[in-house]
Design a protein around this motif. Structure first.
Motif, PDB file in Angstrom:
ATOM      1  N   HIS A   1       0.836  -1.190   0.000  1.00  0.00           N
ATOM      2  CA  HIS A   1       0.000   0.000   0.000  1.00  0.00           C
ATOM      3  C   HIS A   1       0.876   1.247   0.000  1.00  0.00           C
ATOM      4  CE1 HIS A   1       1.136  -0.427   4.217  1.00  0.00           C
ATOM      5  NE2 HIS A   1       0.794   0.829   4.404  1.00  0.00           N
ATOM      6  N   ARG A   2       0.239   2.400  -0.229  1.00  0.00           N
ATOM      7  CA  ARG A   2       0.894   3.688  -0.063  1.00  0.00           C
ATOM      8  C   ARG A   2       0.262   4.392   1.129  1.00  0.00           C
ATOM      9  NH1 ARG A   2      -0.424   3.930  -5.664  1.00  0.00           N
ATOM     10  NH2 ARG A   2       1.359   3.466  -7.007  1.00  0.00           N
ATOM     11  N   MET A   3       1.032   5.235   1.788  1.00  0.00           N
ATOM     12  CA  MET A   3       0.500   5.954   2.939  1.00  0.00           C
ATOM     13  C   MET A   3       1.015   7.383   2.931  1.00  0.00           C
ATOM     14  SD  MET A   3      -1.570   5.255   5.508  1.00  0.00           S
ATOM     15  CE  MET A   3      -1.380   3.502   5.867  1.00  0.00           C
ATOM     16  N   ALA A   4       0.073   8.327   3.025  1.00  0.00           N
ATOM     17  CA  ALA A   4       0.415   9.740   3.197  1.00  0.00           C
ATOM     18  C   ALA A   4       0.373  10.069   4.684  1.00  0.00           C
ATOM     19  CB  ALA A   4      -0.571  10.619   2.429  1.00  0.00           C
ATOM     20  N   PHE A   5       1.364  10.808   5.174  1.00  0.00           N
ATOM     21  CA  PHE A   5       1.427  11.135   6.600  1.00  0.00           C
ATOM     22  C   PHE A   5       2.443  12.249   6.808  1.00  0.00           C
ATOM     23  CE2 PHE A   5       4.388   7.756   5.643  1.00  0.00           C
ATOM     24  CZ  PHE A   5       5.560   8.113   6.299  1.00  0.00           C
ATOM     25  N   ASP A   6       2.393  12.844   7.976  1.00  0.00           N
ATOM     26  CA  ASP A   6       3.366  13.851   8.380  1.00  0.00           C
ATOM     27  C   ASP A   6       4.574  13.127   8.980  1.00  0.00           C
ATOM     28  OD1 ASP A   6       4.884  15.833   9.564  1.00  0.00           O
ATOM     29  OD2 ASP A   6       3.198  16.814  10.560  1.00  0.00           O
ATOM     30  N   PRO A   7       5.740  13.218   8.356  1.00  0.00           N
ATOM     31  CA  PRO A   7       6.893  12.466   8.855  1.00  0.00           C
ATOM     32  C   PRO A   7       7.521  13.076  10.095  1.00  0.00           C
ATOM     33  CG  PRO A   7       7.573  13.836   7.036  1.00  0.00           C
ATOM     34  CD  PRO A   7       6.067  14.014   7.169  1.00  0.00           C
ATOM     35  N   ASN A   8       7.018  14.239  10.510  1.00  0.00           N
ATOM     36  CA  ASN A   8       7.656  14.955  11.614  1.00  0.00           C
ATOM     37  C   ASN A   8       7.007  14.720  12.967  1.00  0.00           C
ATOM     38  OD1 ASN A   8       9.570  16.410   9.902  1.00  0.00           O
ATOM     39  ND2 ASN A   8       7.765  17.460   9.106  1.00  0.00           N
TER      40      ASN A   8
ATOM     41  N   ARG B   1       7.012   9.442  12.559  1.00  0.00           N
ATOM     42  CA  ARG B   1       8.354   8.916  12.824  1.00  0.00           C
ATOM     43  C   ARG B   1       8.308   7.404  13.058  1.00  0.00           C
ATOM     44  NH1 ARG B   1       8.432  13.602  15.971  1.00  0.00           N
ATOM     45  NH2 ARG B   1       8.248  12.389  17.902  1.00  0.00           N
ATOM     46  N   THR B   2       7.242   6.936  13.715  1.00  0.00           N
ATOM     47  CA  THR B   2       7.094   5.500  13.936  1.00  0.00           C
ATOM     48  C   THR B   2       6.889   4.772  12.615  1.00  0.00           C
ATOM     49  OG1 THR B   2       6.114   5.922  16.110  1.00  0.00           O
ATOM     50  CG2 THR B   2       5.764   3.741  15.156  1.00  0.00           C
ATOM     51  N   LEU B   3       6.073   5.348  11.741  1.00  0.00           N
ATOM     52  CA  LEU B   3       5.870   4.749  10.417  1.00  0.00           C
ATOM     53  C   LEU B   3       7.188   4.657   9.651  1.00  0.00           C
ATOM     54  CD1 LEU B   3       2.582   6.134   8.785  1.00  0.00           C
ATOM     55  CD2 LEU B   3       3.302   3.749   8.917  1.00  0.00           C
ATOM     56  N   MET B   4       7.968   5.713   9.694  1.00  0.00           N
ATOM     57  CA  MET B   4       9.241   5.706   8.981  1.00  0.00           C
ATOM     58  C   MET B   4      10.197   4.680   9.574  1.00  0.00           C
ATOM     59  SD  MET B   4       8.997   7.977   6.535  1.00  0.00           S
ATOM     60  CE  MET B   4      10.659   8.433   6.067  1.00  0.00           C
ATOM     61  N   ASP B   5      10.159   4.531  10.891  1.00  0.00           N
ATOM     62  CA  ASP B   5      11.103   3.640  11.578  1.00  0.00           C
ATOM     63  C   ASP B   5      10.683   2.181  11.505  1.00  0.00           C
ATOM     64  OD1 ASP B   5      13.348   3.031  13.296  1.00  0.00           O
ATOM     65  OD2 ASP B   5      11.889   2.748  14.904  1.00  0.00           O
TER      66      ASP B   5
ATOM     67  N   ASN C   1      -8.550  19.694  22.147  1.00  0.00           N
ATOM     68  CA  ASN C   1      -7.187  20.167  22.347  1.00  0.00           C
ATOM     69  C   ASN C   1      -6.218  19.362  21.489  1.00  0.00           C
ATOM     70  OD1 ASN C   1      -4.486  20.125  24.454  1.00  0.00           O
ATOM     71  ND2 ASN C   1      -5.425  22.070  23.915  1.00  0.00           N
ATOM     72  N   PRO C   2      -5.668  19.955  20.409  1.00  0.00           N
ATOM     73  CA  PRO C   2      -4.696  19.235  19.573  1.00  0.00           C
ATOM     74  C   PRO C   2      -3.376  19.044  20.299  1.00  0.00           C
ATOM     75  CG  PRO C   2      -5.625  21.160  18.450  1.00  0.00           C
ATOM     76  CD  PRO C   2      -5.953  21.293  19.901  1.00  0.00           C
ATOM     77  N   ASP C   3      -2.629  18.025  19.882  1.00  0.00           N
ATOM     78  CA  ASP C   3      -1.287  17.792  20.381  1.00  0.00           C
ATOM     79  C   ASP C   3      -0.306  18.212  19.283  1.00  0.00           C
ATOM     80  OD1 ASP C   3       1.163  16.854  21.209  1.00  0.00           O
ATOM     81  OD2 ASP C   3       0.406  14.923  21.909  1.00  0.00           O
ATOM     82  N   PRO C   4       0.479  19.267  19.486  1.00  0.00           N
ATOM     83  CA  PRO C   4       1.367  19.752  18.422  1.00  0.00           C
ATOM     84  C   PRO C   4       2.468  18.775  18.054  1.00  0.00           C
ATOM     85  CG  PRO C   4       1.794  20.916  20.479  1.00  0.00           C
ATOM     86  CD  PRO C   4       0.553  20.100  20.695  1.00  0.00           C
ATOM     87  N   GLN C   5       2.751  17.806  18.923  1.00  0.00           N
ATOM     88  CA  GLN C   5       3.793  16.826  18.649  1.00  0.00           C
ATOM     89  C   GLN C   5       3.254  15.527  18.045  1.00  0.00           C
ATOM     90  OE1 GLN C   5       6.931  17.826  19.083  1.00  0.00           O
ATOM     91  NE2 GLN C   5       6.060  19.753  19.815  1.00  0.00           N
ATOM     92  N   ASN C   6       1.935  15.389  18.043  1.00  0.00           N
ATOM     93  CA  ASN C   6       1.334  14.130  17.591  1.00  0.00           C
ATOM     94  C   ASN C   6      -0.045  14.433  17.027  1.00  0.00           C
ATOM     95  OD1 ASN C   6       0.314  11.564  17.203  1.00  0.00           O
ATOM     96  ND2 ASN C   6       0.327  10.992  19.370  1.00  0.00           N
TER      97      ASN C   6
END
Length: 270
Positions: A44-51, A56-60, A149-154
């Motif tokens: 599959h392909r996946m679009a996501f924010d790598p930051n 980061r978990t997806l990339m790792d 309340n959004p989480d700016p890191q996640n």
């Protein structure tokens, strides 16, 4: 052998990636005001924010809790069950994608309140040609609007839970709907739902309170229960809502729900 590999990669660029980049369907995503990447995995392909944390978990690791979904599907077995996957707190749609490309379900309903995440779910559905219905709201006990309340890191860590409001920056207001109301509008019966996947950062009790028809039908539930956000009264209410379920199953085995004093983590209720 090297020449063959180079020819193969060139063919992929010419006949897969370049046509995809020129696709009119994808054109509107070129100006989306947030940072995403599109990564090709094995099936599959996946679009996501790598930051952020999930990216980061997806990339790792190459996946986001796909092993949990595979384990749940295996635990449910091959017997008759609904073929619709209900993803509550869908984030960017990873679990909906996994549920469909694995063949365990025929379609998915993804409920998600965050605008950036909603657009990414739609992109992931398009990238993989999957029937994912996106519901742009949160799920809760009553319809209305609530501070989120959004989480700016996640980008998957935002919450409607009252104790987290204002904790990580400014709240935003989001639409809230009952799950039963959403399914009625989509003309989906409880018997058609094969699994409900709930990841709502402490708002689990309110989500369950808004889906009595599914609870009455005892549709299987996989829930991330964040017990540290629960008062004793809240936890007692959660147990009452789950009273029709036989057991809480984890990777370590199964526990009769009636004997559980407390439970935490990712749990399958049957």
């Amino acid at each position: 052998m090297k020449a063959l590999e180079e020819a193969f990669q060139d063919a992929k660029r010419r006949f897969v990636y370049q046509p995809l980049a020129r696709s009119a369907k994808l054109d509107r995503y070129r100006t989306v005001p947030f940072d995403i990447v599109v990564k090709t995995f094995s099936d599959h392909r996946m679009a996501f924010d790598p930051n952020d944390f999930m990216g980061r978990t997806l990339m790792d690791q190459g996946h986001w809790q796909r092993d949990d979904l595979d384990w749940v599907v295996e635990r449910l077995g091959s017997g008759p069950r609904g073929r619709v996957f209900l993803d509550v707190g869908a984030h960017v749609g990873t679990q909906s994608v996994y549920a469909l490309i694995g063949g365990a379900f025929d379609r998915a309903i993804a409920i998600e309140p965050m605008t950036d995440n909603i657009e990414t779910i739609r992109l992931n559905a398009l990238l993989n040609d999957l029937p994912i219905t996106v519901v742009p709201s949160a799920a809760g006990a009553e319809a209305g609007r609530l501070p989120f309340n959004p989480d700016p890191q996640n980008s998957g860590g935002g919450s409607l839970h009252h104790s987290l409001r204002g904790q990580r920056g400014a709240d935003i207001e989001v639409e809230v709907e009952r799950v039963d109301t959403i399914l009625d509008r989509l003309a989906v019966e409880p018997a058609e739902i094969g699994l409900v996947w709930i990841d709502v950062e402490g708002f689990e009790r309110q989500v369950l309170a808004g889906m009595p028809a599914l609870l009455e039908a005892r549709v299987p539930l996989f829930i991330e229960v964040l017990d540290h956000l629960y008062s004793p009264d809240d936890f007692a209410a959660l147990k009452r809502l789950l009273g029709n379920y036989r057991c809480a199953v984890t990777r370590d085995g199964s526990t009769e729900l009636q004997t559980v004093r407390h439970f935490s983590g990712d749990i399958l209720f049957l």
